[in-house]
Design a protein around this motif. Structure first.
Motif, PDB file in Angstrom:
ATOM      1  N   VAL A 187      -5.882   8.478  -8.390  1.00  0.00           N
ATOM      2  CA  VAL A 187      -4.890   9.086  -9.280  1.00  0.00           C
ATOM      3  C   VAL A 187      -3.525   9.020  -8.605  1.00  0.00           C
ATOM      4  O   VAL A 187      -3.140   9.916  -7.865  1.00  0.00           O
ATOM      5  N   PRO A 188      -2.773   7.947  -8.839  1.00  0.00           N
ATOM      6  CA  PRO A 188      -1.452   7.832  -8.210  1.00  0.00           C
ATOM      7  C   PRO A 188      -0.475   8.882  -8.761  1.00  0.00           C
ATOM      8  O   PRO A 188      -0.599   9.329  -9.892  1.00  0.00           O
ATOM      9  N   GLY A 189       0.484   9.263  -7.942  1.00  0.00           N
ATOM     10  CA  GLY A 189       1.539  10.162  -8.380  1.00  0.00           C
ATOM     11  C   GLY A 189       1.259  11.633  -8.170  1.00  0.00           C
ATOM     12  O   GLY A 189       1.999  12.475  -8.677  1.00  0.00           O
ATOM     13  N   ILE A 190       0.215  11.985  -7.435  1.00  0.00           N
ATOM     14  CA  ILE A 190      -0.047  13.404  -7.147  1.00  0.00           C
ATOM     15  C   ILE A 190       1.023  13.880  -6.160  1.00  0.00           C
ATOM     16  O   ILE A 190       1.247  13.251  -5.129  1.00  0.00           O
ATOM     17  N   MET A 236       0.846  -1.181   0.000  1.00  0.00           N
ATOM     18  CA  MET A 236       0.000   0.000   0.000  1.00  0.00           C
ATOM     19  C   MET A 236       0.887   1.238   0.000  1.00  0.00           C
ATOM     20  O   MET A 236       1.907   1.283   0.657  1.00  0.00           O
ATOM     21  N   ARG A 237       0.455   2.259  -0.713  1.00  0.00           N
ATOM     22  CA  ARG A 237       1.231   3.487  -0.809  1.00  0.00           C
ATOM     23  C   ARG A 237       1.066   4.311   0.472  1.00  0.00           C
ATOM     24  O   ARG A 237      -0.002   4.381   1.060  1.00  0.00           O
ATOM     25  N   TRP A 238       2.141   4.965   0.878  1.00  0.00           N
ATOM     26  CA  TRP A 238       2.132   5.720   2.130  1.00  0.00           C
ATOM     27  C   TRP A 238       1.156   6.893   2.097  1.00  0.00           C
ATOM     28  O   TRP A 238       0.543   7.224   3.097  1.00  0.00           O
ATOM     29  N   ASP A 239       1.009   7.570   0.928  1.00  0.00           N
ATOM     30  CA  ASP A 239       0.131   8.732   0.865  1.00  0.00           C
ATOM     31  C   ASP A 239      -1.337   8.330   1.001  1.00  0.00           C
ATOM     32  O   ASP A 239      -2.125   9.026   1.649  1.00  0.00           O
ATOM     33  N   VAL A 240      -1.702   7.187   0.442  1.00  0.00           N
ATOM     34  CA  VAL A 240      -3.075   6.694   0.575  1.00  0.00           C
ATOM     35  C   VAL A 240      -3.361   6.375   2.041  1.00  0.00           C
ATOM     36  O   VAL A 240      -4.396   6.774   2.604  1.00  0.00           O
ATOM     37  N   PHE A 241      -2.436   5.668   2.667  1.00  0.00           N
ATOM     38  CA  PHE A 241      -2.594   5.303   4.074  1.00  0.00           C
ATOM     39  C   PHE A 241      -2.662   6.543   4.961  1.00  0.00           C
ATOM     40  O   PHE A 241      -3.486   6.640   5.878  1.00  0.00           O
ATOM     41  N   THR A 242      -1.797   7.514   4.675  1.00  0.00           N
ATOM     42  CA  THR A 242      -1.747   8.730   5.499  1.00  0.00           C
ATOM     43  C   THR A 242      -3.066   9.496   5.436  1.00  0.00           C
ATOM     44  O   THR A 242      -3.598   9.911   6.480  1.00  0.00           O
ATOM     45  N   TRP A 243      -3.625   9.706   4.240  1.00  0.00           N
ATOM     46  CA  TRP A 243      -4.878  10.458   4.125  1.00  0.00           C
ATOM     47  C   TRP A 243      -6.049   9.692   4.728  1.00  0.00           C
ATOM     48  O   TRP A 243      -6.957  10.306   5.308  1.00  0.00           O
ATOM     49  N   ALA A 244      -6.030   8.373   4.627  1.00  0.00           N
ATOM     50  CA  ALA A 244      -7.077   7.576   5.275  1.00  0.00           C
ATOM     51  C   ALA A 244      -6.995   7.738   6.790  1.00  0.00           C
ATOM     52  O   ALA A 244      -8.019   7.920   7.468  1.00  0.00           O
ATOM     53  N   ALA A 245      -5.781   7.705   7.319  1.00  0.00           N
ATOM     54  CA  ALA A 245      -5.592   7.856   8.766  1.00  0.00           C
ATOM     55  C   ALA A 245      -5.990   9.258   9.225  1.00  0.00           C
ATOM     56  O   ALA A 245      -6.647   9.421  10.262  1.00  0.00           O
TER      57      ALA A 245
END
Length: 144
Positions: A44-47, A1-10
């Protein structure tokens, strides 16, 4: 899992959980903004991180404005708007002067409290009506 996705979910979950501990509907709308950024980053990955933060700030501002304009204005109005403003709630009350109004200053007892009053000179025992408040001093006139 990508860190940015996890961070915004958290962040979204933490903000929404914080709303339950400090209710007031402010953190909830920030949580919605974080959830929107989470969905955007997921789809949208890579933002770039800077763009994610800017999107969060802009969406937070927009969501809070939506709350203030549409939801907060539709809350039912209280049938007792002066409930926690005791001095304002006394306007219109008729009371008997405890101490005569001499040189514009006197005293009344309303319920279990004594209040300093200003108004026209009147003798002790005269009935007065509270017409306004100036800080903790009531402005009175003779009750007709």
């Amino acid at each position: 899992m990508r860190w940015d996705v996890f961070t915004w979910a958290a962040v979204a979950l933490l903000l929404m959980a914080a709303e339950t501990m400090a209710p007031g509907a402010f953190m909830l709308w920030l949580g919605f903004a974080a959830a929107a950024v989470f969905v955007g980053v997921l789809l949208v990955p890579g933002i770039p991180v800077l763009a994610q933060v800017v999107a969060f700030v802009v969406l937070s501002f927009i969501s809070i404005q939506v709350y203030r304009k549409w939801f907060r204005s539709r809350e039912p109005q209280s049938d007792r708007p002066a409930l926690n403003r005791r001095v304002a709630a006394l306007v219109g009350t008729v009371a008997t002067l405890e101490r005569a109004i001499d040189n514009g200053r006197g005293r009344v007892q309303i319920a279990d409290a004594y209040w300093d009053v200003t108004g026209p000179d009147l003798p002790a025992g005269a009935r007065v009506r509270v017409v306004a408040a100036d800080g903790m001093t009531l402005v009175v006139e003779a009750a007709g």
